[in-house]
Enzyme design. Sequence first.
Site, PDB file in Angstrom:
ATOM      1  N   ASP A 184       0.861  -1.180   0.000  1.00 20.91           N
ATOM      2  CA  ASP A 184       0.000   0.000   0.000  1.00 20.91           C
ATOM      3  C   ASP A 184       0.893   1.225   0.000  1.00 20.91           C
ATOM      4  OD1 ASP A 184      -2.681   1.331   0.437  1.00 20.91           O
ATOM      5  OD2 ASP A 184      -1.565   2.091   2.158  1.00 20.91           O
ATOM      6  N   GLU A 268      -1.091  -1.286  -6.155  1.00 18.07           N
ATOM      7  CA  GLU A 268      -2.280  -0.658  -6.713  1.00 18.07           C
ATOM      8  C   GLU A 268      -1.958  -0.130  -8.109  1.00 18.07           C
ATOM      9  OE1 GLU A 268      -4.224   1.764  -3.166  1.00 18.07           O
ATOM     10  OE2 GLU A 268      -2.053   1.836  -3.227  1.00 18.07           O
ATOM     11  N   CYS A 339     -15.656  -9.480  11.382  1.00 16.11           N
ATOM     12  CA  CYS A 339     -14.729 -10.547  11.763  1.00 16.11           C
ATOM     13  C   CYS A 339     -13.871 -10.181  12.969  1.00 16.11           C
ATOM     14  CB  CYS A 339     -13.839 -10.935  10.588  1.00 16.11           C
ATOM     15  SG  CYS A 339     -12.639  -9.661  10.173  1.00 16.11           S
ATOM     16  N   ASP A 346      -3.286   1.425   6.895  1.00 13.21           N
ATOM     17  CA  ASP A 346      -2.464   1.122   5.719  1.00 13.21           C
ATOM     18  C   ASP A 346      -2.096  -0.354   5.655  1.00 13.21           C
ATOM     19  OD1 ASP A 346      -2.621   3.760   5.098  1.00 13.21           O
ATOM     20  OD2 ASP A 346      -0.656   4.289   5.925  1.00 13.21           O
TER      21      ASP A 346
HETATM   22 ZN   LIG Z   1     -13.455  -8.190   8.568  1.00 17.11          ZN
END
Ligand SMILES: [Zn+2]
Length: 373
Positions: A184, A268, A339, A346
């Site tokens: 990232d 990216e 979750c 980042d």
């Molecule tokens: Zn999650």
Amino acid sequence: MRKTFKYRLYPTRQQTEALLVQRSEACRLYNAALQERIEAYRTHHKSINYYDPAAQLTEIRKAGDLGLPNGHCAQDVLRRLEKAFKAFFQRIQRGQKPGFPRFKSSRRYDSITFPSHGDGNKLLSSGHLFVQGVGNIKVKLHRPLHGKIKTVSVKRECEHWYVCFSVETSVQPLPETKAAVGIDLGLSSFATLSDDAEIENPRLYRQAQKKLRRAQRRVARRKKGSKRRRKAVVLLRKIHQHIFNQRNDHHHKLARKLVQQFGKIFVEDLNIQGLSRGMLSKAVHDASWASFIAKLAYKAEEAGRQLVKVDPRGTSQRCPCGARVPKKLSDREHVCTACGLIGKRDHVSAMEILRLGLSLQDVTKPDVRVCVS
Ligand SMILES: [Zn+2]
């Protein structure tokens, strides 16, 4: 694959003068050819391509009207103009801001190119570069040159001369590794990896930027056209060059490390991102990221590694579990209610880039483990 090797040249005073003459002649030819294209279009609505002026070139050279001793070097000037026009028409087609090819001042026209090695130029075993019309210039071969030399450019950067050899080399693969990483590219730090390694912008770079601001102010204060201003401009250029070198050095070392460590690298795709987020302050970063990724790409190719660009949309707004976790730019933490994943923004983005990349490749899902702090 193509690779460039750049070496410092040490021309004598006479050789420097001869190089400067060739450079300004190349510039004169460029501007004359541009002028001709403009006039042909104005008077006959006809556009000239590369071949018309190239045919004239032989006659011009025979008449002794051009101070470029090598014919192919002169042709390259016309090819450069052709390239500028092609890019211009492409920009029109794409609906971008066209930017018509400009006349160049000889101070901005900084290099001459020979399309092939051994024609008007030659790297000699004595550690000299022969340039037609200039002589044998001393070269500092600070590292060995591998591969077959294709094109040779002689250029000046901030009062120093360099030679760039574009070379055809074969791929030298590194031993295989299954390790994969998502990267990232960020604003606060240069990059964050999916294994939570954070790569800072070097501090030296920030210091140099302070110097740069001071030098810019100095130029602005001095009177236009004055000698003092010219001197200040030279200093400013040197600082620019220094920053450029530092950044390049940082990029090269980081890219080398990543390529050695990982078999698959996901980043990216910056083009889409640049358009979607129109923030002015990011222009500088964008340029620096693009050049970093370019270096990463060729180093990966050379080592037989894989570099994959993924769609950047939503990578900072999603959790690797698939749930949407909307964040503002100021939110530095990632908290997923689905979750229970908690992490730095980042870092989670980098994990999402890795997941996205691997899912594109249809490979088994990564073992995503994050320390819950
Ligand atoms: Zn999650």
